[in-house]
Scaffold this motif. Structure first.
Motif, PDB file in Angstrom:
ATOM      1  N   LEU A 295       0.759  -1.263  -0.027  1.00 40.44           N
ATOM      2  CA  LEU A 295      -0.188   0.008  -0.047  1.00 40.44           C
ATOM      3  C   LEU A 295       0.830   1.497  -0.086  1.00 40.44           C
ATOM      4  O   LEU A 295       0.142   2.496  -0.132  1.00 40.44           O
ATOM      5  CB  LEU A 295      -0.816   0.130   1.129  1.00 40.44           C
ATOM      6  N   ARG A 296       2.208   1.389   0.223  1.00 39.72           N
ATOM      7  CA  ARG A 296       3.048   2.466   0.247  1.00 39.72           C
ATOM      8  C   ARG A 296       2.798   3.323  -1.009  1.00 39.72           C
ATOM      9  O   ARG A 296       2.618   4.362  -0.868  1.00 39.72           O
ATOM     10  CB  ARG A 296       4.515   1.760  -0.116  1.00 39.72           C
ATOM     11  N   PRO A 297       2.658   3.015  -2.326  1.00 43.40           N
ATOM     12  CA  PRO A 297       2.290   3.799  -3.183  1.00 43.40           C
ATOM     13  C   PRO A 297       1.020   4.524  -2.828  1.00 43.40           C
ATOM     14  O   PRO A 297       0.867   5.872  -3.227  1.00 43.40           O
ATOM     15  CB  PRO A 297       2.143   3.206  -4.535  1.00 43.40           C
ATOM     16  N   THR A 298      -0.125   4.111  -2.332  1.00 44.66           N
ATOM     17  CA  THR A 298      -1.187   4.983  -1.951  1.00 44.66           C
ATOM     18  C   THR A 298      -0.884   5.843  -1.215  1.00 44.66           C
ATOM     19  O   THR A 298      -1.603   7.034  -1.114  1.00 44.66           O
ATOM     20  CB  THR A 298      -2.143   3.835  -1.246  1.00 44.66           C
ATOM     21  N   TYR A 299      -0.213   5.450  -0.088  1.00 41.91           N
ATOM     22  CA  TYR A 299       0.312   6.485   1.153  1.00 41.91           C
ATOM     23  C   TYR A 299       1.028   7.647   0.545  1.00 41.91           C
ATOM     24  O   TYR A 299       0.767   8.827   0.883  1.00 41.91           O
ATOM     25  CB  TYR A 299       0.894   5.883   2.186  1.00 41.91           C
ATOM     26  N   LEU A 300       1.910   7.302  -0.315  1.00 38.71           N
ATOM     27  CA  LEU A 300       2.879   8.396  -0.811  1.00 38.71           C
ATOM     28  C   LEU A 300       2.017   9.305  -1.750  1.00 38.71           C
ATOM     29  O   LEU A 300       2.031  10.516  -1.689  1.00 38.71           O
ATOM     30  CB  LEU A 300       3.768   7.625  -1.946  1.00 38.71           C
ATOM     31  N   ALA A 301       1.125   8.784  -2.815  1.00 35.05           N
ATOM     32  CA  ALA A 301       0.239   9.554  -3.594  1.00 35.05           C
ATOM     33  C   ALA A 301      -0.658  10.519  -2.734  1.00 35.05           C
ATOM     34  O   ALA A 301      -0.630  11.810  -2.959  1.00 35.05           O
ATOM     35  CB  ALA A 301      -0.446   8.668  -4.450  1.00 35.05           C
TER      36      ALA A 301
END
Length: 90
Positions: free
Chosen positions: A78-84
Motif C-alpha cells: 500500500l506504500r504507493p497509495t500512502y505516498l500519493a
C-alpha cells in the motif's frame, strides 16, 4: 509537510500513519474508504490469498485490516497509495 524526498525515506508504516492521520484530520472519508477497498487486493499481492477473498465479503475483517494496513508486507504493498495521498495533500 515533508518534501517528496523526505517522504521516500519513511518506512511504509510511517507513511501509513501519516496518511491516515492526515485523512482523519481533514475528514477525508473518500481516502479512508478507498484505502479499505484496496486492502483485499493488497493482501493478495502480499501473498495472503485466503484473507483477501474473505475480506471482500465481510466488513469487520475489513475494519481489522484497516487497523493493520500499516504493518509488514501489507504496508509495503500500500506504500504507493500512502505516498500519493501525502504528496497530494502536502
Amino acid at each position: 509537510m515533508a518534501d517528496d524526498q523526505d517522504l521516500e525515506q519513511l518506512s511504509s508504516k510511517e507513511l501509513h500513519d501519516r496518511a491516515v492521520r492526515a485523512a482523519v484530520r481533514h475528514g477525508d472519508v473518500k481516502f479512508l474508504w478507498e484505502l479499505l477497498k484496496s486492502i483485499p487486493a493488497a493482501r493478495a499481492e502480499a501473498g495472503d490469498l485466503g484473507e483477501s477473498e474473505a475480506d471482500i465479503k465481510y466488513v469487520l475483517p475489513m475494519l481489522d485490516d484497516y487497523v493493520h494496513a500499516g504493518d509488514g508486507k501489507l504496508a509495503d504493498v500500500l506504500r504507493p497509495t500512502y505516498l500519493a495521498y501525502l504528496r497530494k495533500h502536502s
